[in-house]
Design a protein around this motif. Sequence first.
Motif, short mmCIF file in Angstrom:
data_model
loop_
_atom_site.label_atom_id
_atom_site.label_comp_id
_atom_site.label_asym_id
_atom_site.label_seq_id
_atom_site.Cartn_x
_atom_site.Cartn_y
_atom_site.Cartn_z
N UNK A 32 6.45 12.51 9.68
CA UNK A 32 7.68 11.80 9.13
C UNK A 32 8.24 10.51 9.46
N UNK A 33 7.60 10.03 10.27
CA UNK A 33 7.89 8.44 10.95
C UNK A 33 8.15 7.34 9.69
N UNK A 34 7.44 7.56 8.82
CA UNK A 34 7.79 6.67 7.50
C UNK A 34 9.17 6.84 6.92
N UNK A 35 9.96 7.64 7.10
CA UNK A 35 11.15 7.93 6.69
C UNK A 35 12.24 6.87 7.35
N UNK A 36 11.84 6.52 8.82
CA UNK A 36 12.83 5.81 9.48
C UNK A 36 12.67 4.40 9.09
N UNK A 37 11.45 4.11 8.64
CA UNK A 37 11.51 2.42 8.16
C UNK A 37 11.66 2.34 6.70
N UNK A 38 11.96 3.40 5.87
CA UNK A 38 12.04 3.28 4.71
C UNK A 38 13.34 3.16 4.21
N UNK A 39 14.42 3.57 5.21
CA UNK A 39 15.68 3.62 5.12
C UNK A 39 16.28 4.58 4.38
#
Length: 102
Positions: A32-39
């Motif tokens: 789920x790391x992509x959540x952090x850069x997707x705002x």
Amino acid sequence: DPDTPAPVRFLPAFDNAILGYHDRSRIIDDAHRGLSVAGARVVLVDGRVAATWNVEAGTVIVTPLGRFSRADRSTVAEQGRALASFLSDNDSQRIQIAASPC
């Protein structure tokens, strides 16, 4: 003490708790790391990212990333109602927890 449970927290988009560290593995699973850069706005359960949240028509909508225990679901709902009340100037305490993807 690492065994002390962390309270449920609703974090806003781009919160420093996620973005302030290069190694985010202490708070968010690799899947789920992509959540952090997707705002994404995230919900922490026991100090880990367990769901995302947004607001639609005065209702806080929580989308779990996995299955909540009964106790965690209850606490997320309680904190979500408090957030809805805060965001609506005490006009709404509506929360919806979407079905778990599992």
